[in-house]
Write a protein that holds these residues in place. Structure first.
Motif, PDB file in Angstrom:
ATOM      1  N   SER A 135       0.828  -1.212   0.000  1.00 48.97           N
ATOM      2  CA  SER A 135       0.000   0.000   0.000  1.00 48.97           C
ATOM      3  C   SER A 135       0.861   1.259   0.000  1.00 48.97           C
ATOM      4  CB  SER A 135      -0.934   0.007   1.213  1.00 48.97           C
ATOM      5  OG  SER A 135      -0.183  -0.066   2.415  1.00 48.97           O
ATOM      6  N   PHE A 136       2.102   1.159   0.474  1.00 49.17           N
ATOM      7  CA  PHE A 136       3.017   2.289   0.451  1.00 49.17           C
ATOM      8  C   PHE A 136       3.835   2.324  -0.843  1.00 49.17           C
ATOM      9  CE2 PHE A 136       1.904   2.281   4.844  1.00 49.17           C
ATOM     10  CZ  PHE A 136       2.176   3.539   5.335  1.00 49.17           C
ATOM     11  N   VAL A 137       4.431   1.187  -1.212  1.00 47.89           N
ATOM     12  CA  VAL A 137       5.378   1.206  -2.332  1.00 47.89           C
ATOM     13  C   VAL A 137       4.717   1.160  -3.707  1.00 47.89           C
ATOM     14  CG1 VAL A 137       7.293   0.290  -0.978  1.00 47.89           C
ATOM     15  CG2 VAL A 137       5.790  -1.289  -2.202  1.00 47.89           C
ATOM     16  N   ASN A 138       3.483   0.692  -3.798  1.00 42.66           N
ATOM     17  CA  ASN A 138       2.826   0.647  -5.109  1.00 42.66           C
ATOM     18  C   ASN A 138       2.382   2.018  -5.594  1.00 42.66           C
ATOM     19  OD1 ASN A 138       3.186  -2.057  -5.452  1.00 42.66           O
ATOM     20  ND2 ASN A 138       1.084  -2.637  -4.987  1.00 42.66           N
ATOM     21  N   HIS A 139       2.415   3.004  -4.710  1.00 40.78           N
ATOM     22  CA  HIS A 139       1.926   4.335  -5.072  1.00 40.78           C
ATOM     23  C   HIS A 139       2.966   5.411  -4.753  1.00 40.78           C
ATOM     24  CE1 HIS A 139      -1.954   2.485  -5.780  1.00 40.78           C
ATOM     25  NE2 HIS A 139      -1.843   1.884  -4.608  1.00 40.78           N
ATOM     26  N   MET A 140       4.253   5.086  -4.962  1.00 39.37           N
ATOM     27  CA  MET A 140       5.292   6.078  -4.696  1.00 39.37           C
ATOM     28  C   MET A 140       5.158   7.223  -5.694  1.00 39.37           C
ATOM     29  SD  MET A 140       8.693   3.953  -3.601  1.00 39.37           S
ATOM     30  CE  MET A 140       8.570   2.720  -4.867  1.00 39.37           C
ATOM     31  N   ALA A 141       5.067   8.435  -5.147  1.00 38.76           N
ATOM     32  CA  ALA A 141       4.874   9.618  -5.978  1.00 38.76           C
ATOM     33  C   ALA A 141       6.110  10.508  -6.017  1.00 38.76           C
ATOM     34  CB  ALA A 141       3.690  10.431  -5.452  1.00 38.76           C
ATOM     35  N   VAL A 161      14.251   1.235  -8.012  1.00 39.68           N
ATOM     36  CA  VAL A 161      13.191   2.209  -7.760  1.00 39.68           C
ATOM     37  C   VAL A 161      13.332   3.428  -8.666  1.00 39.68           C
ATOM     38  CG1 VAL A 161      14.318   3.401  -5.820  1.00 39.68           C
ATOM     39  CG2 VAL A 161      11.843   3.379  -5.989  1.00 39.68           C
ATOM     40  N   LEU A 162      14.559   3.862  -8.923  1.00 41.07           N
ATOM     41  CA  LEU A 162      14.749   5.036  -9.770  1.00 41.07           C
ATOM     42  C   LEU A 162      14.411   4.751 -11.229  1.00 41.07           C
ATOM     43  CD1 LEU A 162      18.005   6.500  -8.202  1.00 41.07           C
ATOM     44  CD2 LEU A 162      15.649   7.269  -7.853  1.00 41.07           C
ATOM     45  N   SER A 163      14.470   3.481 -11.636  1.00 44.77           N
ATOM     46  CA  SER A 163      14.130   3.128 -13.020  1.00 44.77           C
ATOM     47  C   SER A 163      12.632   3.266 -13.291  1.00 44.77           C
ATOM     48  CB  SER A 163      14.590   1.699 -13.328  1.00 44.77           C
ATOM     49  OG  SER A 163      13.777   0.759 -12.640  1.00 44.77           O
ATOM     50  N   LYS A 164      11.821   3.462 -12.249  1.00 45.58           N
ATOM     51  CA  LYS A 164      10.372   3.573 -12.411  1.00 45.58           C
ATOM     52  C   LYS A 164       9.925   4.980 -12.791  1.00 45.58           C
ATOM     53  CE  LYS A 164       9.586  -0.165  -9.151  1.00 45.58           C
ATOM     54  NZ  LYS A 164       8.985  -0.581  -7.884  1.00 45.58           N
ATOM     55  N   GLY A 165      10.873   5.918 -12.858  1.00 46.88           N
ATOM     56  CA  GLY A 165      10.522   7.273 -13.279  1.00 46.88           C
ATOM     57  C   GLY A 165       9.892   8.129 -12.203  1.00 46.88           C
ATOM     58  N   ILE A 166      10.026   7.733 -10.955  1.00 49.02           N
ATOM     59  CA  ILE A 166       9.495   8.530  -9.843  1.00 49.02           C
ATOM     60  C   ILE A 166      10.341   9.797  -9.714  1.00 49.02           C
ATOM     61  CG2 ILE A 166       9.064   8.549  -7.345  1.00 49.02           C
ATOM     62  CD1 ILE A 166       8.991   5.389  -7.634  1.00 49.02           C
TER      63      ILE A 166
END
Length: 199
Positions: A135-141, A161-166
């Motif tokens: 619930s926390f990591v699936n919605h990192m903004a 995590v940085l490869s996800k474009g956040i």
């Protein structure tokens, strides 16, 4: 920062998403983001024990215990223990101490070599986040990083995590980068390997 990121469609609407606050100190950024309704949840990571206790206290005092996860770590390029130097005058200027500051910057501006040193636990951001509730990591903004010059090492341990474009909001402090044992050129090479857009 949030208004700008929303204007270029890099962040969800107000009240949605998780902030990952690295170098959270007493929670001024992550608690502030939730208190003002900018984001819904926070993962606040702070290695210094007294600041971490204040962070937990502030989370509880603001009634955010169910919305903020507090982790007592330094975020680094690898798991282990790190030396951590403590500032007597600025609780936001505790830093990872490395054995080899960049040689051309031997002048200390804040008498760092005289600081008290403790040992803190360190881990990679990718590994820390892998243990967090979905619930926390699936919605990192947003990832917010303020670690007094150690940011390059944070990025080195956060490839997944940085490869996800956040989007990342990051302090860039040349003196602190050199004190961490990294040159500005090395820091820029790390950043260029991750991002193509900067503001």
């Amino acid at each position: 920062a949030m208004a700008f990121l929303r204007s270029i469609r890099k962040c969800p609407p107000k009240g949605k998403g998780t902030i990952v606050d690295i170098g959270a100190n007493n929670g001024v950024i992550s608690i502030g983001m939730l208190h003002t309704g900018e984001l819904e949840r926070a993962i606040a990571i702070e290695p210094e024990p007294e600041n971490f206790a204040l962070l937990q206290h502030n989370v509880n005092q603001n009634g955010l215990k169910d919305r903020v996860l507090c982790l007592p770590y330094a975020v680094a390029s690898q798991k282990g223990e790190l030396l951590f130097e403590l500032s007597d005058t600025n609780l936001g200027d505790h830093r990872v101490r490395t054995k080899s500051p960049v040689a051309d910057d031997s002048t200390e501006l804040w008498n760092e070599s005289a600081r008290r040193v403790i040992t803190v636990q360190a881990d990679r951001l990718d590994d820390l986040l892998a243990q967090m509730p979905l619930s926390f990591v699936n919605h990192m903004a947003l990832i917010w990083v303020d670690v007094q010059g150690y940011e390059g090492y944070v990025f080195m341990g956060a490839g997944q995590v940085l490869s996800k474009g956040i989007p990342v909001v990051c302090e860039i402090w040349p003196y602190g980068i050199r004190r961490s044992g990294m040159t500005e050129e090395q820091f820029c090479a790390i950043a260029k390997g991750i991002w193509t857009n900067y503001w």
